[in-house]
Write a protein that holds these residues in place. Structure first.
Motif, PDB file in Angstrom:
ATOM      1  N   ASP A 149       0.614  -1.186  -0.058  1.00  0.00           N
ATOM      2  CA  ASP A 149      -0.039  -0.054  -0.110  1.00  0.00           C
ATOM      3  C   ASP A 149       0.812   1.328  -0.098  1.00  0.00           C
ATOM      4  OD1 ASP A 149       0.627  -0.919   2.760  1.00  0.00           O
ATOM      5  OD2 ASP A 149      -0.767   0.802   3.355  1.00  0.00           O
ATOM      6  N   HIS A 150       2.262   1.204   0.103  1.00  0.00           N
ATOM      7  CA  HIS A 150       2.971   2.364   0.027  1.00  0.00           C
ATOM      8  C   HIS A 150       3.698   2.399  -1.385  1.00  0.00           C
ATOM      9  CE1 HIS A 150       3.212   1.190   4.380  1.00  0.00           C
ATOM     10  NE2 HIS A 150       2.775   2.713   4.323  1.00  0.00           N
ATOM     11  N   PRO A 151       3.297   3.643  -2.049  1.00  0.00           N
ATOM     12  CA  PRO A 151       3.533   3.534  -3.447  1.00  0.00           C
ATOM     13  C   PRO A 151       5.260   3.607  -3.668  1.00  0.00           C
ATOM     14  CG  PRO A 151       1.961   4.998  -3.102  1.00  0.00           C
ATOM     15  CD  PRO A 151       2.207   4.445  -1.858  1.00  0.00           C
ATOM     16  N   LEU A 152       5.806   4.384  -2.754  1.00  0.00           N
ATOM     17  CA  LEU A 152       7.229   4.594  -3.080  1.00  0.00           C
ATOM     18  C   LEU A 152       8.165   3.111  -2.692  1.00  0.00           C
ATOM     19  CD1 LEU A 152       7.956   7.766  -1.111  1.00  0.00           C
ATOM     20  CD2 LEU A 152       8.463   7.377  -3.682  1.00  0.00           C
ATOM     21  N   MET A 153       7.538   2.237  -1.798  1.00  0.00           N
ATOM     22  CA  MET A 153       7.908   0.879  -1.530  1.00  0.00           C
ATOM     23  C   MET A 153       7.775   0.071  -2.764  1.00  0.00           C
ATOM     24  SD  MET A 153       9.807  -0.529   0.801  1.00  0.00           S
ATOM     25  CE  MET A 153      10.403  -2.497   0.445  1.00  0.00           C
ATOM     26  N   ARG A 154       6.191   0.239  -3.094  1.00  0.00           N
ATOM     27  CA  ARG A 154       5.959  -0.582  -4.358  1.00  0.00           C
ATOM     28  C   ARG A 154       7.004  -0.207  -5.580  1.00  0.00           C
ATOM     29  NH1 ARG A 154       1.176   0.638  -4.270  1.00  0.00           N
ATOM     30  NH2 ARG A 154       0.767   1.788  -6.026  1.00  0.00           N
ATOM     31  N   SER A 155       7.276   0.766  -5.809  1.00  0.00           N
ATOM     32  CA  SER A 155       7.937   1.478  -7.009  1.00  0.00           C
ATOM     33  C   SER A 155       9.358   1.071  -6.844  1.00  0.00           C
ATOM     34  CB  SER A 155       8.030   3.148  -6.981  1.00  0.00           C
ATOM     35  OG  SER A 155       8.665   3.435  -7.950  1.00  0.00           O
ATOM     36  N   GLY A 156       9.942   0.943  -5.594  1.00  0.00           N
ATOM     37  CA  GLY A 156      11.464   0.502  -5.423  1.00  0.00           C
ATOM     38  C   GLY A 156      11.658  -0.858  -5.734  1.00  0.00           C
ATOM     39  N   VAL A 157      10.613  -1.678  -5.150  1.00  0.00           N
ATOM     40  CA  VAL A 157      10.662  -3.191  -5.345  1.00  0.00           C
ATOM     41  C   VAL A 157      10.526  -3.490  -6.786  1.00  0.00           C
ATOM     42  CG1 VAL A 157       9.577  -5.215  -4.902  1.00  0.00           C
ATOM     43  CG2 VAL A 157       9.757  -3.662  -3.078  1.00  0.00           C
ATOM     44  N   SER A 183      11.329  -1.629  -9.301  1.00  0.00           N
ATOM     45  CA  SER A 183      12.609  -1.224 -10.064  1.00  0.00           C
ATOM     46  C   SER A 183      13.655  -2.315  -9.872  1.00  0.00           C
ATOM     47  CB  SER A 183      12.797   0.014  -9.387  1.00  0.00           C
ATOM     48  OG  SER A 183      14.265   0.677 -10.075  1.00  0.00           O
ATOM     49  N   VAL A 184      13.870  -2.739  -8.630  1.00  0.00           N
ATOM     50  CA  VAL A 184      14.702  -3.948  -8.432  1.00  0.00           C
ATOM     51  C   VAL A 184      14.516  -5.349  -9.373  1.00  0.00           C
ATOM     52  CG1 VAL A 184      15.593  -5.709  -6.824  1.00  0.00           C
ATOM     53  CG2 VAL A 184      15.432  -3.180  -6.291  1.00  0.00           C
ATOM     54  N   LEU A 185      13.156  -5.732  -9.378  1.00  0.00           N
ATOM     55  CA  LEU A 185      12.728  -6.826  -9.892  1.00  0.00           C
ATOM     56  C   LEU A 185      12.748  -6.608 -11.594  1.00  0.00           C
ATOM     57  CD1 LEU A 185       9.354  -7.489  -8.153  1.00  0.00           C
ATOM     58  CD2 LEU A 185      11.668  -8.872  -7.834  1.00  0.00           C
ATOM     59  N   GLN A 186      12.628  -5.399 -11.683  1.00  0.00           N
ATOM     60  CA  GLN A 186      12.531  -5.046 -13.361  1.00  0.00           C
ATOM     61  C   GLN A 186      14.018  -5.165 -14.069  1.00  0.00           C
ATOM     62  OE1 GLN A 186      10.510  -1.417 -13.746  1.00  0.00           O
ATOM     63  NE2 GLN A 186       8.333  -2.829 -14.079  1.00  0.00           N
ATOM     64  N   SER A 187      14.932  -5.174 -12.972  1.00  0.00           N
ATOM     65  CA  SER A 187      16.375  -5.060 -13.570  1.00  0.00           C
ATOM     66  C   SER A 187      16.765  -6.684 -14.053  1.00  0.00           C
ATOM     67  CB  SER A 187      17.276  -4.699 -12.473  1.00  0.00           C
ATOM     68  OG  SER A 187      17.291  -5.698 -11.672  1.00  0.00           O
ATOM     69  N   ASP A 188      15.937  -7.644 -13.725  1.00  0.00           N
ATOM     70  CA  ASP A 188      16.257  -8.979 -14.287  1.00  0.00           C
ATOM     71  C   ASP A 188      15.365  -9.582 -15.319  1.00  0.00           C
ATOM     72  OD1 ASP A 188      16.305 -11.911 -14.192  1.00  0.00           O
ATOM     73  OD2 ASP A 188      17.553 -11.547 -12.441  1.00  0.00           O
ATOM     74  N   ALA A 246      15.249  -5.211   1.355  1.00  0.00           N
ATOM     75  CA  ALA A 246      14.461  -5.771   0.074  1.00  0.00           C
ATOM     76  C   ALA A 246      15.377  -5.462  -1.199  1.00  0.00           C
ATOM     77  CB  ALA A 246      13.287  -4.811   0.027  1.00  0.00           C
ATOM     78  N   ALA A 247      16.274  -4.328  -1.141  1.00  0.00           N
ATOM     79  CA  ALA A 247      17.165  -4.239  -2.422  1.00  0.00           C
ATOM     80  C   ALA A 247      18.156  -5.161  -2.518  1.00  0.00           C
ATOM     81  CB  ALA A 247      17.819  -2.772  -2.263  1.00  0.00           C
ATOM     82  N   GLU A 248      18.701  -5.603  -1.412  1.00  0.00           N
ATOM     83  CA  GLU A 248      19.597  -6.898  -1.594  1.00  0.00           C
ATOM     84  C   GLU A 248      19.337  -8.180  -1.761  1.00  0.00           C
ATOM     85  OE1 GLU A 248      19.503  -4.502   1.241  1.00  0.00           O
ATOM     86  OE2 GLU A 248      21.251  -3.276   0.463  1.00  0.00           O
ATOM     87  N   ASP A 249      17.937  -8.551  -0.975  1.00  0.00           N
ATOM     88  CA  ASP A 249      17.329  -9.790  -0.830  1.00  0.00           C
ATOM     89  C   ASP A 249      16.188 -10.125  -1.825  1.00  0.00           C
ATOM     90  OD1 ASP A 249      18.990 -10.089   1.307  1.00  0.00           O
ATOM     91  OD2 ASP A 249      17.446  -9.811   2.710  1.00  0.00           O
ATOM     92  N   ILE A 250      15.741  -9.082  -2.468  1.00  0.00           N
ATOM     93  CA  ILE A 250      14.535  -9.455  -3.202  1.00  0.00           C
ATOM     94  C   ILE A 250      14.619 -10.266  -4.356  1.00  0.00           C
ATOM     95  CG2 ILE A 250      14.303  -7.602  -4.626  1.00  0.00           C
ATOM     96  CD1 ILE A 250      11.486  -9.311  -2.642  1.00  0.00           C
ATOM     97  N   LEU A 251      15.732  -9.959  -5.147  1.00  0.00           N
ATOM     98  CA  LEU A 251      15.834 -10.864  -6.403  1.00  0.00           C
ATOM     99  C   LEU A 251      16.168 -12.528  -6.117  1.00  0.00           C
ATOM    100  CD1 LEU A 251      18.040  -8.488  -8.889  1.00  0.00           C
ATOM    101  CD2 LEU A 251      15.537  -9.345  -9.238  1.00  0.00           C
ATOM    102  N   GLU A 252      17.077 -12.513  -5.247  1.00  0.00           N
ATOM    103  CA  GLU A 252      17.344 -13.968  -4.719  1.00  0.00           C
ATOM    104  C   GLU A 252      15.998 -14.599  -4.073  1.00  0.00           C
ATOM    105  OE1 GLU A 252      20.540 -16.447  -1.936  1.00  0.00           O
ATOM    106  OE2 GLU A 252      20.736 -14.096  -2.117  1.00  0.00           O
ATOM    107  N   GLY A 253      15.461 -13.696  -3.359  1.00  0.00           N
ATOM    108  CA  GLY A 253      14.263 -14.258  -2.747  1.00  0.00           C
ATOM    109  C   GLY A 253      12.951 -14.936  -3.905  1.00  0.00           C
ATOM    110  N   VAL A 254      12.933 -14.112  -4.589  1.00  0.00           N
ATOM    111  CA  VAL A 254      11.888 -14.353  -5.721  1.00  0.00           C
ATOM    112  C   VAL A 254      12.420 -15.668  -6.590  1.00  0.00           C
ATOM    113  CG1 VAL A 254      10.903 -13.774  -8.068  1.00  0.00           C
ATOM    114  CG2 VAL A 254      10.948 -12.226  -6.039  1.00  0.00           C
ATOM    115  N   LYS A 255      13.750 -15.514  -7.097  1.00  0.00           N
ATOM    116  CA  LYS A 255      14.177 -16.658  -7.628  1.00  0.00           C
ATOM    117  C   LYS A 255      14.190 -18.149  -6.969  1.00  0.00           C
ATOM    118  CE  LYS A 255      16.999 -13.896 -11.065  1.00  0.00           C
ATOM    119  NZ  LYS A 255      18.317 -13.902 -11.587  1.00  0.00           N
ATOM    120  N   THR A 256      14.716 -18.041  -5.680  1.00  0.00           N
ATOM    121  CA  THR A 256      14.589 -19.205  -4.861  1.00  0.00           C
ATOM    122  C   THR A 256      13.309 -19.744  -4.461  1.00  0.00           C
ATOM    123  OG1 THR A 256      16.681 -18.213  -3.682  1.00  0.00           O
ATOM    124  CG2 THR A 256      15.248 -20.025  -2.544  1.00  0.00           C
ATOM    125  N   VAL A 257      12.243 -18.842  -4.420  1.00  0.00           N
ATOM    126  CA  VAL A 257      10.964 -19.378  -4.076  1.00  0.00           C
ATOM    127  C   VAL A 257      10.297 -19.964  -5.342  1.00  0.00           C
ATOM    128  CG1 VAL A 257       8.480 -18.536  -3.508  1.00  0.00           C
ATOM    129  CG2 VAL A 257      10.671 -17.975  -2.044  1.00  0.00           C
TER     130      VAL A 257
END
Length: 214
Positions: A9-17, A19-24, A107-118
């Motif tokens: 529900d936080h636009p800035l957080m959603r946007s940041g996440v 951005s990180v995901l779209q880099s892959d 999130a910036a460090e963990d999110i990509l690895e987390g998504v791929k692992t899951v």
């Protein structure tokens, strides 16, 4: 390609996440939501591989969404995105069937690895609280190993069980031990509860099977 829905529900957080995901190039964000109800509707509609969900959201929180997904038997794997480092919250989240738990501060460090692992079918927990998962798995293993046994019964209950193994009825046991029929029935019920036995003949079958151990 890993399909994913992002809900926060936080636009800035959603946007940041995002951005990180779209880099892959392996990740495809197919939808985003700003509240829990919208997130659930999108998950039901698209059934993405992974849903990245904030624990606290209006209309429906992340835990409720995860429970609904479990009830509906959808294949989407849940990763919780949260600020909560609390172990109780972690266990409550994992009890919903979630596969991941990522702290927002990492999130910036963990999110990509987390998504791929899951997405590959494994669990992912932010390294900062990975000890919670170890403790959780150890507790589960201990519970599985801790099977009810005859040793959990009192001396009186073991006597009753031995007589049951000999094929005697509750009335015959009552007469032999000079106690009431109701007392024997109470013992039988308590023995069944302690041994996690259910069904009309399960106690008799257990008693006969374990006759030599009583």
């Amino acid at each position: 390609m890993i399909t994913i829905i992002v809900a926060d529900d936080h636009p800035l957080m959603r946007s940041g996440v995002k951005s990180v995901l779209q880099s892959d190039e392996q990740i495809n964000i197919i939808a985003e939501a700003q509240d829990g109800q919208e997130a659930l509707n999108l998950i039901i509609k698209h059934t993405p591989n992974v849903a990245l969900i904030d624990v606290e959201m209006p209309k429906m929180n992340g835990l409720e969404i995860a429970r609904r997904i479990l009830e509906l038997k959808l294949k989407t794997k849940i990763i919780f995105l949260t600020m909560y480092k609390d172990e109780d919250m972690f266990n409550a989240a994992m009890d919903t069937g979630a596969f991941g738990y990522v702290l927002k501060e990492n999130a910036a460090e963990d999110i990509l690895e987390g998504v791929k692992t899951v997405a590959s079918g494994d669990y992912y927990i932010s390294p900062l609280i990975s000890s919670y998962l170890v403790k959780r798995l150890n507790a589960k293993k201990e519970l599985e190993l801790r099977q009810p046994s005859i040793n959990d019964l009192t001396k009186s209950e073991r006597v009753i069980l031995k007589l049951i193994a000999e094929g005697k009825t509750s009335q015959q046991i009552a007469d032999e031990l000079h106690i009431s029929y109701k007392t024997v029935e109470n013992h039988r019920n308590n023995i069944s509860k302690k041994l996690n036995l259910s069904g009309t003949h399960s106690l008799v079958k257990f008693a006969i099977k374990n006759k030599e151990k009583i």
